[in-house]
Design a protein around this motif. Structure first.
Motif, PDB file in Angstrom:
ATOM      1  N   SER A   1      -3.931   6.809 -53.127  1.00  0.00           N
ATOM      2  CA  SER A   1      -3.008   7.897 -53.463  1.00  0.00           C
ATOM      3  C   SER A   1      -1.571   7.422 -53.316  1.00  0.00           C
ATOM      4  CB  SER A   1      -3.243   9.093 -52.542  1.00  0.00           C
ATOM      5  OG  SER A   1      -2.294  10.096 -52.815  1.00  0.00           O
ATOM      6  N   PRO A   2      -0.716   7.740 -54.313  1.00  0.00           N
ATOM      7  CA  PRO A   2       0.661   7.231 -54.301  1.00  0.00           C
ATOM      8  C   PRO A   2       1.464   7.581 -53.048  1.00  0.00           C
ATOM      9  CG  PRO A   2       0.167   8.271 -56.414  1.00  0.00           C
ATOM     10  CD  PRO A   2      -1.015   8.512 -55.538  1.00  0.00           C
ATOM     11  N   LEU A   3       1.260   8.767 -52.479  1.00  0.00           N
ATOM     12  CA  LEU A   3       2.067   9.140 -51.308  1.00  0.00           C
ATOM     13  C   LEU A   3       1.814   8.185 -50.137  1.00  0.00           C
ATOM     14  CD1 LEU A   3       4.068  11.279 -50.032  1.00  0.00           C
ATOM     15  CD2 LEU A   3       2.022  12.325 -49.050  1.00  0.00           C
ATOM     16  N   TRP A   4       0.567   7.835 -49.944  1.00  0.00           N
ATOM     17  CA  TRP A   4       0.232   6.939 -48.825  1.00  0.00           C
ATOM     18  C   TRP A   4       0.873   5.564 -49.017  1.00  0.00           C
ATOM     19  CZ3 TRP A   4      -4.446  10.183 -48.292  1.00  0.00           C
ATOM     20  CH2 TRP A   4      -4.673  10.562 -46.964  1.00  0.00           C
ATOM     21  N   THR A   5       0.754   5.037 -50.223  1.00  0.00           N
ATOM     22  CA  THR A   5       1.322   3.715 -50.501  1.00  0.00           C
ATOM     23  C   THR A   5       2.835   3.759 -50.314  1.00  0.00           C
ATOM     24  OG1 THR A   5      -0.454   3.395 -52.075  1.00  0.00           O
ATOM     25  CG2 THR A   5       1.404   1.885 -52.233  1.00  0.00           C
ATOM     26  N   SER A   6       3.455   4.779 -50.843  1.00  0.00           N
ATOM     27  CA  SER A   6       4.906   4.909 -50.770  1.00  0.00           C
ATOM     28  C   SER A   6       5.381   4.992 -49.317  1.00  0.00           C
ATOM     29  CB  SER A   6       5.311   6.162 -51.549  1.00  0.00           C
ATOM     30  OG  SER A   6       6.564   6.620 -51.173  1.00  0.00           O
TER      31      SER A   6
ATOM     32  N   PHE B   1       1.086  28.089 -52.883  1.00  0.00           N
ATOM     33  CA  PHE B   1       1.692  27.289 -53.956  1.00  0.00           C
ATOM     34  C   PHE B   1       0.755  26.153 -54.376  1.00  0.00           C
ATOM     35  CE2 PHE B   1       3.909  23.232 -54.686  1.00  0.00           C
ATOM     36  CZ  PHE B   1       4.445  23.494 -55.941  1.00  0.00           C
ATOM     37  N   VAL B   2       0.238  25.420 -53.394  1.00  0.00           N
ATOM     38  CA  VAL B   2      -0.609  24.267 -53.718  1.00  0.00           C
ATOM     39  C   VAL B   2      -1.891  24.735 -54.430  1.00  0.00           C
ATOM     40  CG1 VAL B   2      -2.037  22.427 -52.740  1.00  0.00           C
ATOM     41  CG2 VAL B   2       0.301  22.732 -51.929  1.00  0.00           C
TER      42      VAL B   2
ATOM     43  N   ILE C   1      -5.324  12.875 -51.526  1.00  0.00           N
ATOM     44  CA  ILE C   1      -6.162  12.213 -52.523  1.00  0.00           C
ATOM     45  C   ILE C   1      -6.274  13.088 -53.776  1.00  0.00           C
ATOM     46  CG2 ILE C   1      -8.526  11.488 -53.026  1.00  0.00           C
ATOM     47  CD1 ILE C   1      -8.671  10.430 -50.155  1.00  0.00           C
ATOM     48  N   LEU C   2      -6.381  14.394 -53.564  1.00  0.00           N
ATOM     49  CA  LEU C   2      -6.448  15.323 -54.697  1.00  0.00           C
ATOM     50  C   LEU C   2      -5.215  15.189 -55.594  1.00  0.00           C
ATOM     51  CD1 LEU C   2      -8.002  17.659 -56.000  1.00  0.00           C
ATOM     52  CD2 LEU C   2      -6.852  19.228 -54.416  1.00  0.00           C
ATOM     53  N   ALA C   3      -4.134  14.679 -55.020  1.00  0.00           N
ATOM     54  CA  ALA C   3      -2.889  14.523 -55.776  1.00  0.00           C
ATOM     55  C   ALA C   3      -3.027  13.584 -56.973  1.00  0.00           C
ATOM     56  CB  ALA C   3      -1.774  14.039 -54.865  1.00  0.00           C
ATOM     57  N   ILE C   4      -4.092  12.804 -57.013  1.00  0.00           N
ATOM     58  CA  ILE C   4      -4.332  11.969 -58.190  1.00  0.00           C
ATOM     59  C   ILE C   4      -4.500  12.876 -59.419  1.00  0.00           C
ATOM     60  CG2 ILE C   4      -6.003  10.387 -59.266  1.00  0.00           C
ATOM     61  CD1 ILE C   4      -6.496   9.306 -56.407  1.00  0.00           C
TER      62      ILE C   4
END
Ligand code: X2X
Length: 339
Positions: A182-187, A135-136, A101-104
């Motif tokens: 979050s885009p990763l989940w949708t993808s 890294f993150v 979610i933080l990836a937004i």
């Protein structure tokens, strides 16, 4: 009782104790110098919230009441999406949230959530306490937020449904599943041919209840704590991704703290992370039994065909392109070849 009224009552009680003539000296309940809000979407019954409350109490004691961390679970301060922007603006000082979610705000942060990347907990902690985590956190800092060193555990995610068990990738075809925003989940769920809808956690229970979606995916500890078994019938142990919880801070609020207070907060947050990891690992087995007792029907599908489906749909290639060579190398160094 409203929040401000409770604060006022507390303050009144404190002055009554300390202000009396000839009252013996006691450690005074001082007004805090810093009152910071800590927000999470996780419900009160979730083990991480228990650890968060313990942490807040320890910090208060060790700072002699100078630092008051007020814990707001269960999306009390707003949906995850709302609170993320409050964290940025400083309306909320601390936020616990999934890296995905933080990836937004920090696109690289979701890399730990790539589908079927982590096989087990030892691999997760080695990576997240090692180069991948470093890294993150660097990327989070670059985006203007602060973050605690140790990530907490939100668990390996499983798939629940009101209609059926998921035995293999074909069962995901057209499956109306809630995913966090979050885009990763949708993808990922599109790559599995499911039909994902982005819904904040605060609206998940009612979305399942009113059948806006048929299923959702979360770790067992949260399925239990949020009582999702009341509105779901089946649980497939798809183990499709590991999810963590980063404790992030508004940069200005963090910078305003003196070093001794920062040290106390960080030490307690990292110690609580370690306890939280132990809790959730221990919980895994007992929670499954508890959920079976509540009527959930379980199955344990083989992970390999799901992973193969993601690969053939181009999911890994797409996300490798998005994260870039360097980040992907760090991930593969930790978990082995993915694409
Ligand atoms: O929204 C969810 O499903 C939750 C609570 O697990 C996350 O924060 C990703």
């Amino acid at each position: 009782m409203s929040f401000s009224r409770r604060t006022l009552l507390k303050a009144t009680a404190a002055s009554a104790v300390t202000g009396g003539v000839g009252a013996p000296y006691i450690a005074r309940a001082q007004a805090a110098e810093w009152t910071y809000k800590f927000s999470t979407s996780l419900p009160e019954l979730h083990p991480s919230v228990t650890r968060t409350r313990e942490m807040a109490a320890a910090i208060k004691t060790e700072t002699n009441g100078r630092f008051d961390m007020q814990v707001f679970p269960n999306s009390q301060l707003g949906s995850t999406t709302d609170v993320l922007s409050q964290l940025r603006s400083g309306g909320v000082e601390f936020m616990a949230q999934s890296p995905v979610i933080l990836a937004i705000l920090v696109p690289a942060a979701s890399i730990s959530g790539v589908g079927y990347a982590f096989p087990d907990y030892p691999t997760v902690w080695k990576a997240m306490d090692g180069d991948l985590g470093t890294f993150v956190r660097g990327e989070i800092n670059k985006a203007g937020l602060e973050v605690m060193d140790k990530i907490w555990d939100n668990g390996f995610r499983q798939t629940t449904s009101s209609t059926k068990l998921i035995n293999g990738p074909d069962d995901f075809k057209g499956f109306k599943i809630r995913v966090p925003v979050s885009p990763l989940w949708t993808s990922m769920f599109k790559a599995l041919d499911a039909s994902p809808t982005s819904i904040n956690f605060s609206e998940l229970y009612s979305a399942l209840q009113t059948k806006i979606v048929v299923g959702q995916e979360n770790a067992l500890a949260l399925i239990s704590a949020a009582k999702l078994y009341e509105v779901q019938k089946y649980c497939s142990m798809t183990n499709h991704m590991w999810d963590g919880i980063w404790i992030t801070m508004n940069r200005r609020a963090w910078a305003a703290l003196p070093d001794d207070v920062k040290a106390i907060v960080s030490r307690n947050a990292n110690a609580a992370a370690v306890k939280d990891r132990e809790d959730t690992e221990k919980l895994n087995d007992s929670v499954m039994q508890e959920l079976e007792g509540k009527g959930l029907i379980f199955n344990q599908p083989d992970a390999a065909p799901f992973r193969e489906k993601l690969r053939s749909a181009g999911f890994y290639a797409e996300w490798k392109g998005k994260y870039g060579e360097h980040a992907w190398e760090l991930l593969e160094k930790a978990v082995g070849k993915l694409s």
